[in-house]
Motif scaffolding. Structure first.
Motif, PDB file in Angstrom:
ATOM      1  N   LYS A   1       0.817  -1.214   0.000  1.00 49.48           N
ATOM      2  CA  LYS A   1       0.000   0.000   0.000  1.00 49.48           C
ATOM      3  C   LYS A   1       0.854   1.269   0.000  1.00 49.48           C
ATOM      4  O   LYS A   1       0.386   2.338  -0.396  1.00 49.48           O
ATOM      5  N   GLN A   2       2.093   1.150   0.468  1.00 51.61           N
ATOM      6  CA  GLN A   2       2.978   2.315   0.499  1.00 51.61           C
ATOM      7  C   GLN A   2       3.549   2.588  -0.891  1.00 51.61           C
ATOM      8  O   GLN A   2       3.628   1.694  -1.734  1.00 51.61           O
ATOM      9  N   LYS A   3       3.934   3.824  -1.112  1.00 50.80           N
ATOM     10  CA  LYS A   3       4.458   4.228  -2.413  1.00 50.80           C
ATOM     11  C   LYS A   3       5.915   4.673  -2.297  1.00 50.80           C
ATOM     12  O   LYS A   3       6.333   5.212  -1.275  1.00 50.80           O
ATOM     13  N   VAL A   4       6.659   4.446  -3.374  1.00 50.11           N
ATOM     14  CA  VAL A   4       8.062   4.877  -3.406  1.00 50.11           C
ATOM     15  C   VAL A   4       8.220   6.161  -4.222  1.00 50.11           C
ATOM     16  O   VAL A   4       9.335   6.632  -4.425  1.00 50.11           O
ATOM     17  N   ASP A   5       7.098   6.720  -4.676  1.00 42.39           N
ATOM     18  CA  ASP A   5       7.145   7.885  -5.567  1.00 42.39           C
ATOM     19  C   ASP A   5       7.934   9.049  -4.976  1.00 42.39           C
ATOM     20  O   ASP A   5       8.742   9.681  -5.662  1.00 42.39           O
ATOM     21  N   MET A   6       7.681   9.355  -3.696  1.00 45.26           N
ATOM     22  CA  MET A   6       8.350  10.489  -3.069  1.00 45.26           C
ATOM     23  C   MET A   6       9.856  10.254  -2.991  1.00 45.26           C
ATOM     24  O   MET A   6      10.652  11.151  -3.283  1.00 45.26           O
ATOM     25  N   GLN A   7      10.249   9.032  -2.600  1.00 41.18           N
ATOM     26  CA  GLN A   7      11.672   8.697  -2.537  1.00 41.18           C
ATOM     27  C   GLN A   7      12.331   8.888  -3.906  1.00 41.18           C
ATOM     28  O   GLN A   7      13.374   9.542  -4.027  1.00 41.18           O
ATOM     29  N   LEU A   8      11.706   8.316  -4.923  1.00 41.75           N
ATOM     30  CA  LEU A   8      12.283   8.352  -6.263  1.00 41.75           C
ATOM     31  C   LEU A   8      12.359   9.774  -6.816  1.00 41.75           C
ATOM     32  O   LEU A   8      13.356  10.151  -7.446  1.00 41.75           O
TER      33      LEU A   8
END
Length: 225
Positions: free
Chosen positions: A29-36
């Motif tokens: 459910k978590q996203k990696v968008d912010m990290q990337l």
């Protein structure tokens, strides 16, 4: 008179650093968008080039059994990129032991490491110092394991036991630390607990060195104990 011609100066283009991004989240459910997004922008500002993005979606950081992580480390061993970039140290690992081993492997492979949010950059003097300390602790642990195996096998051989890998249980180690705090020598502790000579000393010294690493990281704001 023949006019003097200035020699041509060839402009050498500096090859851009190839940077691998590693991102991880613990649940689907978590996203990696912010990290990337932040890491891509950092690479762009640094005038580097993205080699590849390795993403583990829904994997815990308490162990290294993660497909993207394993593939990334394999690429690092082949020196396919110059720098490994992560958002935070805990994205790479939540285990201090695994973190030490991973950074040591990267150092031996000649790969620089940057943890963006922790301001840890091994291309800087402070970052290089961290790598050196981690490398020393990792090498110390390897020496402990080697000595423990040799001592254990020799002890078993003398007693006519089947040879196997010696192991110190947590209960024995805790008892050893208690006896040590009471002022008992390592030799007497090892004799009392029936373990190989030098085993307890090495193990306690190793735990002390790991504690130093933890304190160092804590002071530097890199990791929370």
């Amino acid at each position: 008179m023949i006019p003097h011609k200035s020699p041509r100066t060839k402009t050498m283009k500096t090859q851009k650093q190839m940077v691998a991004i590693y991102a991880r989240v613990s649940t689907d459910k978590q996203k990696v968008d912010m990290q990337l997004r932040e890491l891509r922008n950092f690479i762009k500002r640094s005038d580097w080039k993205v080699y590849r993005e390795f993403i583990d979606q829904g994997y815990t950081g308490t162990n290294t059994k993660r497909p993207a992580f394993i593939e990334m480390m394999s690429e690092a061993q082949k020196r396919k990129f110059d720098i490994l970039l992560v958002w935070k140290l805990d994205r790479l690992s939540r285990s201090l032991k695994d973190l030490i081993n991973t950074l040591d492997e990267l150092g031996h492979a000649g790969i620089n490491f940057i943890s963006y949010d922790n301001n840890l950059d091994t291309t800087t003097p402070t970052g290089k110092l961290v790598f050196q300390i981690i490398g020393a602790v990792a090498e110390f642990e390897k020496d402990i394991i080697r000595e423990r195996v040799v001592a254990g096998l020799e002890n078993a051989k003398q007693k006519g036991k089947q040879l196997g890998r010696p192991k110190i249980h947590d209960g024995i180690l805790e008892k050893a630390k208690e006896l040590r705090s009471q002022g008992m020598s390592f030799r007497k502790i090892e004799k009392k607990l029936g373990v190989g000579e030098g085993t307890i000393r090495k193990r306690i010294e190793y735990l002390s060195s790991v504690l130093i690493i933890q304190v160092f990281f804590c002071i530097a704001g890199l990791i929370i104990i």
